[in-house]
Design an enzyme around this catalytic site. Structure first.
Site, PDB file in Angstrom:
ATOM      1  N   LYS A 120     -18.889 -38.476 -26.128  1.00  0.00           N
ATOM      2  CA  LYS A 120     -18.416 -37.950 -24.841  1.00  0.00           C
ATOM      3  C   LYS A 120     -18.928 -36.538 -24.570  1.00  0.00           C
ATOM      4  O   LYS A 120     -19.125 -36.163 -23.416  1.00  0.00           O
ATOM      5  CB  LYS A 120     -16.891 -37.949 -24.837  1.00  0.00           C
ATOM      6  CG  LYS A 120     -16.295 -39.323 -25.083  1.00  0.00           C
ATOM      7  CD  LYS A 120     -15.813 -39.937 -23.822  1.00  0.00           C
ATOM      8  CE  LYS A 120     -15.238 -41.295 -24.111  1.00  0.00           C
ATOM      9  NZ  LYS A 120     -14.602 -41.890 -22.973  1.00  0.00           N
ATOM     10  N   TYR A 136      -6.240 -32.441 -16.251  1.00  0.00           N
ATOM     11  CA  TYR A 136      -5.646 -33.749 -15.976  1.00  0.00           C
ATOM     12  C   TYR A 136      -5.499 -33.894 -14.471  1.00  0.00           C
ATOM     13  O   TYR A 136      -4.758 -33.133 -13.835  1.00  0.00           O
ATOM     14  CB  TYR A 136      -4.297 -33.863 -16.679  1.00  0.00           C
ATOM     15  CG  TYR A 136      -3.619 -35.196 -16.466  1.00  0.00           C
ATOM     16  CD1 TYR A 136      -4.165 -36.364 -16.976  1.00  0.00           C
ATOM     17  CD2 TYR A 136      -2.422 -35.280 -15.742  1.00  0.00           C
ATOM     18  CE1 TYR A 136      -3.564 -37.585 -16.782  1.00  0.00           C
ATOM     19  CE2 TYR A 136      -1.804 -36.509 -15.550  1.00  0.00           C
ATOM     20  CZ  TYR A 136      -2.378 -37.650 -16.070  1.00  0.00           C
ATOM     21  OH  TYR A 136      -1.763 -38.861 -15.874  1.00  0.00           O
ATOM     22  N   HIS A 195      -4.824 -47.367 -19.411  1.00  0.00           N
ATOM     23  CA  HIS A 195      -6.228 -47.006 -19.188  1.00  0.00           C
ATOM     24  C   HIS A 195      -7.169 -48.206 -19.287  1.00  0.00           C
ATOM     25  O   HIS A 195      -8.378 -48.039 -19.449  1.00  0.00           O
ATOM     26  CB  HIS A 195      -6.682 -45.909 -20.147  1.00  0.00           C
ATOM     27  CG  HIS A 195      -5.842 -44.668 -20.066  1.00  0.00           C
ATOM     28  ND1 HIS A 195      -5.754 -43.909 -18.927  1.00  0.00           N
ATOM     29  CD2 HIS A 195      -5.036 -44.080 -20.975  1.00  0.00           C
ATOM     30  CE1 HIS A 195      -4.941 -42.898 -19.138  1.00  0.00           C
ATOM     31  NE2 HIS A 195      -4.482 -42.983 -20.371  1.00  0.00           N
ATOM     32  N   GLU A 233     -19.116 -43.622 -14.353  1.00  0.00           N
ATOM     33  CA  GLU A 233     -17.697 -43.653 -13.990  1.00  0.00           C
ATOM     34  C   GLU A 233     -17.231 -42.276 -13.521  1.00  0.00           C
ATOM     35  O   GLU A 233     -17.521 -41.265 -14.171  1.00  0.00           O
ATOM     36  CB  GLU A 233     -16.847 -44.086 -15.195  1.00  0.00           C
ATOM     37  CG  GLU A 233     -17.155 -45.508 -15.647  1.00  0.00           C
ATOM     38  CD  GLU A 233     -16.100 -46.066 -16.607  1.00  0.00           C
ATOM     39  OE1 GLU A 233     -15.971 -47.305 -16.655  1.00  0.00           O
ATOM     40  OE2 GLU A 233     -15.410 -45.291 -17.295  1.00  0.00           O
ATOM     41  N   GLU A 252     -17.553 -40.715 -17.626  1.00  0.00           N
ATOM     42  CA  GLU A 252     -18.406 -41.262 -18.684  1.00  0.00           C
ATOM     43  C   GLU A 252     -19.428 -42.225 -18.096  1.00  0.00           C
ATOM     44  O   GLU A 252     -19.318 -42.652 -16.944  1.00  0.00           O
ATOM     45  CB  GLU A 252     -17.584 -41.955 -19.775  1.00  0.00           C
ATOM     46  CG  GLU A 252     -16.915 -43.237 -19.350  1.00  0.00           C
ATOM     47  CD  GLU A 252     -16.421 -44.056 -20.558  1.00  0.00           C
ATOM     48  OE1 GLU A 252     -16.870 -43.822 -21.689  1.00  0.00           O
ATOM     49  OE2 GLU A 252     -15.588 -44.947 -20.340  1.00  0.00           O
ATOM     50  N   ASN A 259     -21.310 -45.950 -18.909  1.00  0.00           N
ATOM     51  CA  ASN A 259     -21.370 -47.152 -19.732  1.00  0.00           C
ATOM     52  C   ASN A 259     -22.787 -47.693 -19.689  1.00  0.00           C
ATOM     53  O   ASN A 259     -23.308 -48.017 -18.624  1.00  0.00           O
ATOM     54  CB  ASN A 259     -20.371 -48.197 -19.248  1.00  0.00           C
ATOM     55  CG  ASN A 259     -18.951 -47.782 -19.571  1.00  0.00           C
ATOM     56  OD1 ASN A 259     -18.672 -47.338 -20.677  1.00  0.00           O
ATOM     57  ND2 ASN A 259     -18.069 -47.882 -18.605  1.00  0.00           N
ATOM     58  N   ARG A 268     -24.296 -50.423 -20.400  1.00  0.00           N
ATOM     59  CA  ARG A 268     -24.276 -51.879 -20.620  1.00  0.00           C
ATOM     60  C   ARG A 268     -23.785 -52.553 -19.352  1.00  0.00           C
ATOM     61  O   ARG A 268     -23.401 -51.890 -18.397  1.00  0.00           O
ATOM     62  CB  ARG A 268     -23.310 -52.189 -21.757  1.00  0.00           C
ATOM     63  CG  ARG A 268     -21.935 -51.582 -21.473  1.00  0.00           C
ATOM     64  CD  ARG A 268     -20.842 -52.085 -22.369  1.00  0.00           C
ATOM     65  NE  ARG A 268     -19.636 -51.292 -22.234  1.00  0.00           N
ATOM     66  CZ  ARG A 268     -18.685 -51.454 -21.335  1.00  0.00           C
ATOM     67  NH1 ARG A 268     -18.791 -52.414 -20.431  1.00  0.00           N
ATOM     68  NH2 ARG A 268     -17.625 -50.678 -21.286  1.00  0.00           N
TER      69      ARG A 268
HETATM   70  P1  ADP Z   1     -12.265 -44.442 -22.381  1.00  0.00           P
HETATM   71  O1  ADP Z   1     -13.697 -44.300 -22.801  1.00  0.00           O
HETATM   72  O2  ADP Z   1     -11.302 -44.334 -23.521  1.00  0.00           O
HETATM   73  O3  ADP Z   1     -12.038 -45.643 -21.520  1.00  0.00           O
HETATM   74  P2  ADP Z   1     -12.430 -42.660 -20.050  1.00  0.00           P
HETATM   75  O4  ADP Z   1     -12.905 -41.266 -20.133  1.00  0.00           O
HETATM   76  O5  ADP Z   1     -13.349 -43.669 -19.442  1.00  0.00           O
HETATM   77  O6  ADP Z   1     -11.942 -43.137 -21.502  1.00  0.00           O
HETATM   78  O7  ADP Z   1     -11.067 -42.703 -19.257  1.00  0.00           O
HETATM   79  C1  ADP Z   1     -10.314 -43.879 -19.095  1.00  0.00           C
HETATM   80  C2  ADP Z   1      -9.252 -43.699 -18.034  1.00  0.00           C
HETATM   81  O8  ADP Z   1      -8.378 -42.597 -18.383  1.00  0.00           O
HETATM   82  C3  ADP Z   1      -9.775 -43.357 -16.660  1.00  0.00           C
HETATM   83  O9  ADP Z   1     -10.145 -44.509 -15.936  1.00  0.00           O
HETATM   84  C4  ADP Z   1      -8.559 -42.667 -16.063  1.00  0.00           C
HETATM   85  O10 ADP Z   1      -7.590 -43.624 -15.704  1.00  0.00           O
HETATM   86  C5  ADP Z   1      -7.994 -41.878 -17.223  1.00  0.00           C
HETATM   87  N1  ADP Z   1      -8.545 -40.499 -17.277  1.00  0.00           N
HETATM   88  C6  ADP Z   1      -9.647 -40.106 -17.950  1.00  0.00           C
HETATM   89  N2  ADP Z   1      -9.895 -38.776 -17.759  1.00  0.00           N
HETATM   90  C7  ADP Z   1      -8.913 -38.313 -16.941  1.00  0.00           C
HETATM   91  C8  ADP Z   1      -8.598 -37.030 -16.367  1.00  0.00           C
HETATM   92  N3  ADP Z   1      -9.334 -35.935 -16.607  1.00  0.00           N
HETATM   93  N4  ADP Z   1      -7.498 -36.942 -15.563  1.00  0.00           N
HETATM   94  C9  ADP Z   1      -6.733 -38.026 -15.328  1.00  0.00           C
HETATM   95  N5  ADP Z   1      -6.964 -39.254 -15.836  1.00  0.00           N
HETATM   96  C10 ADP Z   1      -8.039 -39.420 -16.634  1.00  0.00           C
END
Ligand code: ADP
Length: 447
Positions: A116, A202, A235, A275, A287, A289, A291
């Site tokens: 990340k 957040y 999530h 994303e 992030e 993906n 794939r």
């Molecule tokens: P993972 O790789 O574990 O899936 P992500 O970074 O893609 O983690 O985040 C997954 C989910 O977590 C997002 O779709 C969102 O719902 C929540 N999330 C991630 N970062 C934040 C943030 N900075 N503030 C609020 N929610 C977040």
């Protein structure tokens, strides 16, 4: 073009890849664990190889067994699907070193986006807007407190090696942060073997919006619009739609352009998804993906482009046959992920499927390896089917989805169909007014 592709996956996605290959005149090799000997992807493939016992670690994650299967069947290329080894850079590298083509991006790109911290740094350098937060992994509790003071509470602690929503902790105050710091590191260590965490602001009411991109080896990059995946539980995505009810044409074109420019700068090849969280008209990259995504069919429905076919063509060295100006979106699509779970408690519900009848008709697509008599094994992810519905408008799509969910018969195991039936008639959902917390509130899991 390839003559034979080995599909290093199981379930609906193995079937999905098989179908694209078959239409392209490419022969397929299925691999399977002992628990999946009767699976549909094994039945339909031209050849199949048993690669190990039920446990995924010994079969679908067993790199040596998969490479041996490719060798003995004389395959040209390996498609990893999603999950399992799809984002494992070492596997992608081994595949290429053994003389096969990996149907996906380069090992270097997978590695860059799999961590990340390096992903965020690369994204920022490529011009993507990111969530404010720590520059890298946090070295101490003091540093965590200092960064939180700078960006302001609430903050989110995330595992640098994270995935699947694990190891994330929200902190509303310095006191909570001390606790979250400790817990998040413990959880990260347990889940990923690496306790490193970083921090982000957040966001309180964001939507999860992701951009599908396709890039070939000649510098051509296109985006296929967005998917709104805000309906999540823990999530994890539950239902996805395209286009997003929250974006207008201007916002779509803007983020699509930013995404394409970034992908071009990164020199990325094949399909990929950027994303973002979207709040108050602003996009924040979270992030990438590297794939195919579970929810790719909603994009296929509105763009008419077969994403797996494109992945295979690009991996075989063909150029994309079109530019951004050629891509047209039509109508609206929604996907429901159907899991073998209790729809209230989400306890897994493996077992033998009795009666089975999938919905059909105009605009209805079911991607699933289910059949009457099939045994849903307890060893893997509980998703057993995806229902994808397309309509000329969001309203038509919703009416059709209601009809299709009502037709779907899966006996013998519990499924999340009743949850989908309840949520798609809710006013907020019908009006397209939901954020990433909406579903958990609706289910009474959150205030
Ligand atoms: P993972 O790789 O574990 O899936 P992500 O970074 O893609 O983690 O985040 C997954 C989910 O977590 C997002 O779709 C969102 O719902 C929540 N999330 C991630 N970062 C934040 C943030 N900075 N503030 C609020 N929610 C977040």
């Amino acid at each position: 073009m390839f003559e034979k592709v080995l599909i290093a996956n199981r379930g609906e996605i193995a079937l999905r890849i098989h179908r694209a290959c078959r239409e392209m005149g490419i022969r397929t090799v299925a691999v399977h664990s002992t628990a999946d000997a009767d699976a549909m992807h094994v039945r339909l493939a031209d050849e199949s190889v048993c690669i190990g016992p039920a446990s995924a670690r010994d079969s679908y994650l067993n790199k040596a067994a998969i490479l041996s299967a490719a060798t003995i069947t004389n395959a040209d290329a390996i498609h990893p699907g999603y999950g399992f080894l799809s984002e494992n850079a070492d596997f992608a590298q081994m595949v290429e070193e053994h003389g096969f083509t990996f149907i996906g991006p380069s090992a270097d790109h997978i590695r860059m986006m799999g961590d990340k911290i390096t992903a965020k740094q690369a994204a920022e350098a490529a011009g993507l807007p990111c969530v404010p937060g720590s520059a890298g992994a946090l070295s101490s509790e003091e540093e965590a407190l200092r960064v939180a003071g700078e960006i302001g509470y609430p903050v989110l602690i995330k595992a640098t090696a994270g995935g699947g929503g694990k190891g994330m902790k929200v902190a509303n105050s310095a006191e909570e942060l001390r606790e979250s710091w400790r817990l998040a590191r413990q959880e990260a260590k347990a889940a990923f073997g690496n306790p490193d965490v970083y921090m982000e602001k957040y966001l309180q009411k964001p939507r999860h919006i992701e951009i599908q991109i396709l890039a070939d080896g000649f510098g051509n990059v296109v985006h296929l619009g967005e998917r709104d995946c805000s309906l999540q539980r823990k999530h994890q995505k539950v239902l996805e739609e395209a286009p997003s009810p929250a974006l207008n044409a201007e916002a779509r074109a803007r983020i699509g352009q930013i995404a394409c420019d970034a992908i071009r700068k990164l020199g990325y090849r094949n399909a990929g998804t950027l994303e973002f969280l979207y709040e108050n008209g602003e996009f924040y990259f979270i992030e990438m993906n590297t794939r195919l995504q579970v929810e790719h069919p909603v994009t296929e429905a509105i763009s008419g482009i077969d994403l797996v076919r494109e992945q295979i063509r690009v991996a075989a060295g063909a150029p994309l046959g079109y530019t951004q100006a050629d891509i047209r979106f039509s109508g609206h699509a929604i996907e429901c992920r159907i899991n073998a779970e209790n729809p209230e408690t989400f306890a897994p519900s493996p077992g033998r499927v009795g009666g089975y009848h999938a919905p059909g008709g105009l605009g209805v697509r079911v991607d699933s390896g289910l059949y009457s008599g099939y045994r849903v094994p307890p060893h893997y992810d509980s998703m057993i089917a995806k229902l994808i519905v397309h309509g000329t408008s969001r309203n038509e799509c919703l009416m059709r989805l209601r009809r299709a969910l009502g037709e779907y018969v899966i006996e013998g195991v519990q499924t999340t169909i009743p949850l989908h039936q309840r949520l798609i008639v809710e006013n907020d959902f019908v009006n397209g007014e939901y954020d990433i917390h909406w579903l958990e509130k609706f289910m009474g899991l959150k205030k």
